[in-house]
Design an enzyme around this catalytic site. Structure first.
Site, PDB file in Angstrom:
ATOM      1  N   CYS A 114       0.835  -1.201   0.000  1.00  9.42           N
ATOM      2  CA  CYS A 114       0.000   0.000   0.000  1.00  9.42           C
ATOM      3  C   CYS A 114       0.875   1.259   0.000  1.00  9.42           C
ATOM      4  CB  CYS A 114      -0.977  -0.051   1.173  1.00  9.42           C
ATOM      5  SG  CYS A 114      -2.335   1.110   0.976  1.00  9.42           S
ATOM      6  N   HIS A 216      -3.497  -5.261   0.435  1.00  7.90           N
ATOM      7  CA  HIS A 216      -2.946  -5.641   1.752  1.00  7.90           C
ATOM      8  C   HIS A 216      -2.897  -7.168   1.897  1.00  7.90           C
ATOM      9  CE1 HIS A 216      -2.561  -1.749   3.833  1.00  7.90           C
ATOM     10  NE2 HIS A 216      -3.555  -1.375   3.049  1.00  7.90           N
ATOM     11  N   GLU A 218      -1.115  -8.883   3.798  1.00  3.30           N
ATOM     12  CA  GLU A 218      -0.954  -9.301   5.210  1.00  3.30           C
ATOM     13  C   GLU A 218      -2.320  -9.531   5.860  1.00  3.30           C
ATOM     14  OE1 GLU A 218      -0.840  -6.256   4.240  1.00  3.30           O
ATOM     15  OE2 GLU A 218      -1.659  -4.926   5.776  1.00  3.30           O
TER      16      GLU A 218
END
Ligand SMILES: [Mn+2]
Length: 238
Positions: A114, A216, A218
């Protein structure tokens, strides 16, 4: 030996509780969990303007994750602030740009996420759209539902590192951004776009491993193998 992955962090200012106004170094825990799940050892790199300390801290690491966060100050890419610009943190810009420059000097593997992807583009001489309203876009890039759930598709370029990782031309990602890369910089290659042509991933043409993604991974790594494999690829290259 498990590779040590430095994760850039930010500060959060307490708005209540025991210490209102207090500054804390922090990073969202999913970055830590993603690195651990992929077999690496996460180390948080606290934001500071002490360049010697930044260099010493990074020298302990085998790889780097530039994490998400505030908008990049447009002065970093020679633009005036547009009225749609969000919160910026010039101290963090300097810190992240330093980390990236130092990592590149060692050809250390880097994953940008990001804001981290936008930092990489700016460091490589690229530019951003300060807000998606300034780009020609038709898709919603700020999803309203759980961050672990994907919301829009991306097209992955064959022959790219990202394609080697996910092994599919079309995957579904989450989306939480109001800014996006406009030009990625000469040494970078665009390797994924959304259906509205918005840049969702760039990679360095010459580095061992510099991958920058606008979404994202993660936040999805626990439920989506592709996203875990992105972290595993970073660790593999370390
Ligand atoms: Mn998106």
């Amino acid at each position: 030996m498990r590779p040590i992955i430095g994760i850039s962090t930010s500060i959060i200012i307490d708005s209540g509780g025991m210490f209102p106004g207090y500054h804390r170094s922090y990073v969202n825990r999913d970055y830590v969990k993603g690195v651990l799940a992929a077999g690496g050892v996460p180390v948080m790199l606290p934001m500071t303007d002490d360049k010697e300390a930044v260099e010493a801290a990074l020298s302990l690491c085998d790889g780097l994750i530039l994490s998400g966060g505030q908008d990049v100050n447009p002065l970093c890419y020679n633009q005036e602030p547009h009225k749609t610009l969000g919160e910026v943190c010039p101290e963090r810009d300097a810190f992240d740009l330093d980390l990236y420059r130092l990592a590149r000097e060692k050809d250390m593997p880097v994953l940008g996420i990001c804001r981290g992807s936008q930092i990489i583009a700016v460091a490589e001489g690229g530019t951003l759209y300060q807000d998606l309203s300034l780009a020609e876009t038709s898709l919603k890039h700020s999803q309203g539902h759980s961050p672990a759930m994907p919301s829009h598709h991306i097209h992955v370029e064959e022959g790219s590192k990202l394609f080697d990782i996910v092994k599919e031309r079309r995957i579904c990602v989450n989306s939480f951004h109001h800014q996006v890369i406009n030009t990625p910089g000469d040494r970078m290659r665009v390797t994924a776009r959304a259906d509205d042509n918005i840049i969702e991933a760039i990679e360095h043409k010459d580095a061992k491993f510099v991958l920058a993604v606008q979404w994202h991974p993660e936040m999805m790594h626990a439920s989506d193998e592709h996203m875990l494999h992105i972290f595993k690829a970073l660790i593999h290259h370390c």
